[in-house]
Design an enzyme around this catalytic site. Structure first.
Site, PDB file in Angstrom:
ATOM      1  N   HIS A   1       0.611   4.966   8.602  1.00 33.84           N
ATOM      2  CA  HIS A   1       1.453   3.799   8.872  1.00 33.84           C
ATOM      3  C   HIS A   1       2.848   3.931   8.262  1.00 33.84           C
ATOM      4  CE1 HIS A   1       1.160   1.422   5.049  1.00 33.84           C
ATOM      5  NE2 HIS A   1       2.030   0.611   5.622  1.00 33.84           N
TER       6      HIS A   1
ATOM      7  N   SER B   1       0.832  -1.212   0.000  1.00 34.47           N
ATOM      8  CA  SER B   1       0.000   0.000   0.000  1.00 34.47           C
ATOM      9  C   SER B   1       0.863   1.258   0.000  1.00 34.47           C
ATOM     10  CB  SER B   1      -0.960   0.003   1.186  1.00 34.47           C
ATOM     11  OG  SER B   1      -0.249  -0.089   2.402  1.00 34.47           O
ATOM     12  N   GLU B   2       2.025   1.231   0.692  1.00 32.89           N
ATOM     13  CA  GLU B   2       2.958   2.361   0.648  1.00 32.89           C
ATOM     14  C   GLU B   2       4.395   1.882   0.791  1.00 32.89           C
ATOM     15  OE1 GLU B   2      -0.744   4.652   1.972  1.00 32.89           O
ATOM     16  OE2 GLU B   2       0.356   3.130   3.091  1.00 32.89           O
ATOM     17  N   THR B   3       5.291   2.683   0.212  1.00 36.37           N
ATOM     18  CA  THR B   3       6.737   2.511   0.337  1.00 36.37           C
ATOM     19  C   THR B   3       7.331   3.883   0.625  1.00 36.37           C
ATOM     20  OG1 THR B   3       6.766   0.661  -1.226  1.00 36.37           O
ATOM     21  CG2 THR B   3       8.845   1.799  -0.854  1.00 36.37           C
TER      22      THR B   3
END
Length: 294
Positions: free
Chosen positions: A71, A40-42
């Protein structure tokens, strides 16, 4: 390095990849890496523009860069714990300066972090029940309207549409991509973006689910930026000076997550924060055309 965020055990919570030294990686390569990792994210960590701060942090989803997210900041703070000063880190991000406070157990080991939303709460437009219900894949009666209609809110990150739903609707919900696309097309005020955060009362706490299929996240296991929005919005509705809410998310995905959110009224508006634990999972390197990036 990858970590699971908003959990105390591996393979729970929300996955995050962190590149602790992203010098030399272009923005297009950052986006390509985030797409390749398919999380979902990096996050990509760069030297700060102001040396008083810890780092400049860039956050990418599978499809685009984000100004702020919960997060990724909790997880990046956990990974960069050795750079903290007096237990705090200061990240320069598109949305503004983000303060991260480390959490430790009785032995002094870092277990997680608390992140403050970079901006005060902003309450935006409401959406008709039929549109919101169609996007969530539920019947309109599944949306609880006793306190509020489906409402867009923001605090420096991605705006979210907050929906209080019944227990049955929470279980039945599934994002309808066609409905998301129609709603964005028919509602210019959304600016081409739409994420749904469904919540319901669950004893003394809250249960939540988040859908953002237009950004490539069909469902999110734990959404810290949405937790700050929900805390701020519930405080806004209550008229109280401060409040705290425990949120469980990701259960339907098999990745149970636990988020602690707080909000308080300040002279500058309602400010919120979110806290949670982290667990390290993987460490490795990425191969780029002309470099090996640790």
């Amino acid at each position: 390095m990858t970590v699971d965020v908003f959990t105390d055990r591996p393979f729970g919570g929300n996955q995050l990849a962190v590149f602790p030294d992203a010098r030399g990686i272009s923005a297009s390569e950052m986006q390509a890496l985030a797409t390749e990792l398919n999380l979902s994210e990096t996050t990509f960590v760069l030297p700060p523009e102001d040396p008083v701060n810890t780092a400049r942090v860039r956050i990418f989803t599978r499809t685009a860069e984000m100004p702020f997210a919960g997060h990724p900041n909790v997880g990046t703070g956990f990974v960069l714990a050795d750079r903290a000063q007096n237990g705090e880190l200061r990240f320069e991000e598109i949305a503004g300066l983000v303060q991260v406070r480390l959490e430790r157990d009785v032995t002094g080991a870092v277990t997680g972090a608390t992140v403050d939303a970079p901006q005060p709460l902003t309450v935006g437009v409401t959406l008709p029940l039929d549109l919101a219900a169609a996007c969530a894949g539920i019947v309109p009666d599944g949306i609880v309207t006793a306190v509020h209609m489906p409402t867009m809110v923001s605090d420096g990150g991605n705006p979210r549409l907050l929906l209080e739903v019944t227990e049955a609707a929470m279980t039945a919900a599934a994002p309808d991509l066609a409905a998301f696309r129609r709603t964005v097309t028919d509602t210019p005020s959304l600016g081409g973006r739409l994420s749904l955060y469904l919540y319901r009362r669950d004893g003394a706490g809250l249960r939540a689910r988040m859908f953002s299929p237009l950004a490539g996240t069909w469902e999110d296991a734990a959404t810290g930026s949405a937790a700050t929005l929900l805390a701020g919005f519930l405080l806004f509705l209550s008229g109280a000076e401060r409040g705290a809410w425990d949120i469980t998310q990701g259960v339907e995905m098999g990745r149970p997550s636990f988020l602690r959110s707080t909000a308080q009224r300040t002279p500058g508006g309602i400010r919120a924060s979110v806290s949670g634990g982290c667990v390290p999972v993987l460490r490795g390197e990425a191969t780029l055309p002309d470099a090996i990036v640790p």
